[in-house]
Scaffold this active site. Structure first.
Site, mmCIF file in Angstrom:
data_model
loop_
_atom_site.group_PDB
_atom_site.id
_atom_site.type_symbol
_atom_site.label_atom_id
_atom_site.label_comp_id
_atom_site.label_asym_id
_atom_site.label_seq_id
_atom_site.Cartn_x
_atom_site.Cartn_y
_atom_site.Cartn_z
ATOM 1 C CG HIS A 84 -1.904 1.136 1.220
ATOM 2 N ND1 HIS A 84 -2.980 1.172 2.069
ATOM 3 C CD2 HIS A 84 -1.966 2.288 0.506
ATOM 4 C CE1 HIS A 84 -3.671 2.286 1.863
ATOM 5 N NE2 HIS A 84 -3.067 2.988 0.929
ATOM 6 C CD GLU A 132 0.932 5.605 -1.818
ATOM 7 O OE1 GLU A 132 1.672 5.474 -0.821
ATOM 8 O OE2 GLU A 132 -0.248 5.975 -1.730
ATOM 9 C CG HIS A 136 3.055 9.078 1.273
ATOM 10 N ND1 HIS A 136 2.550 9.812 2.323
ATOM 11 C CD2 HIS A 136 1.981 8.638 0.572
ATOM 12 C CE1 HIS A 136 1.224 9.813 2.260
ATOM 13 N NE2 HIS A 136 0.854 9.104 1.209
#
Length: 275
Positions: A84, A132, A136
């Site tokens: 994830h 992502e 992040h």
């Protein structure tokens, strides 16, 4: 040159003057990107975070977390837990200015498709990866080992191989089933020697209000050591479902006193794992 422009600027409207002047915000973004790209981190760019969450999701549970379950897809090559994300906890001053291109991870694409697929029909795999990275990965880029999309995704894949949740559970007799129920204590007992005490087993509720295994979150330090003390920050999740969309709610810690299902993967109708 500057003196020759002064009479012109005086006669122009304020709106036109603003258009002619350099865009300070864009310039600052470019400077930030270059600082990160070439390792020129001034004190304000130094890492504000100490801990990370590496989150793995079970595709059979993921589909139960969507408000529109028919948006879910599980590619035929997927039969195990998928990535994830890898999220720095409480990161600040992330450089969202750092773009990511498909060529950045082209050499990893085959492996990423196996271990980090998009499980949404509405989102391409590259869109998911890029999202992502921007949200992040760029936050992690203040650490040298993460300071490019290639390095970030290489580390994520390495962690996925290190934390093989499916095989660990299977070896202990915990396998996907439509009939059998499990307790969180069983799962944590199996996983703890491999992913540390400070991990979280998450569930979601299906349409019949049953608890369903969904995610496992592993706490790591910057140097990827298992377990990290983030000084009372609690289990704050900086990205529980970012970019996945259509959630009824994010995952929650599986209740200790309520058994849960570990649904099997159904590639044909992933939102109906048990028919």
């Amino acid at each position: 040159m500057c003196h020759s422009l002064l009479p012109l600027l005086v006669t122009l409207s304020p709106a036109l003057i603003i258009l002619l002047l350099p865009n300070v915000s864009e310039t600052h973004e470019v400077e930030l990107w270059e600082d990160y790209k070439y390792g020129r981190h001034s004190s304000e760019h130094n890492c504000s975070w100490k801990c990370m969450l590496f989150t793995l999701q079970w595709p059979g549970g993921f589909c139960q977390s969507l408000s529109k379950e028919t948006l879910c897809r599980i590619p035929q090559n997927i039969s195990s837990w998928t990535i994830h994300g890898l999220w720095p906890l409480h990161a600040q001053r992330c450089c969202s200015c750092w773009p990511m291109f498909r060529s950045d991870v082209q050499e990893l694409e085959g492996e990423l498709l196996d271990y980090w697929p998009s499980l949404l029909k509405t989102k391409t795999y590259f869109h998911f990866w890029r999202e992502e990275w921007i949200k992040h990965g760029s936050c992690a880029a203040c650490v040298e080992g993460f300071n490019s999309p290639l390095k970030y995704f290489q580390i994520c894949l390495k962690l996925r191989h290190q934390f093989d949740i499916y095989n660990l559970l299977e070896a202990a007799g915990i396998t996907p089933s439509c009939e059998r129920l499990y307790k969180v204590a069983e799962v944590k007992k199996v996983l703890q020697p491999h992913i540390g005490e400070k991990h979280e087993v998450q569930c979601v509720k299906d349409e019949q209000d049953r608890q369903v295994l969904f995610q496992v979150k592993v706490q790591l330090t910057r140097n990827l050591t298992v377990g990290c003390d983030h000084h009372g920050d609690g289990d704050v999740d900086p990205a529980d479902g970012p970019g996945l969309g259509q959630r009824t709610s994010g995952g929650h810690p599986c209740p200790p006193d309520v058994p849960f299902y570990y649904y099997p993967i159904n590639h044909t109708a992933p939102w109906q794992p048990c028919g």
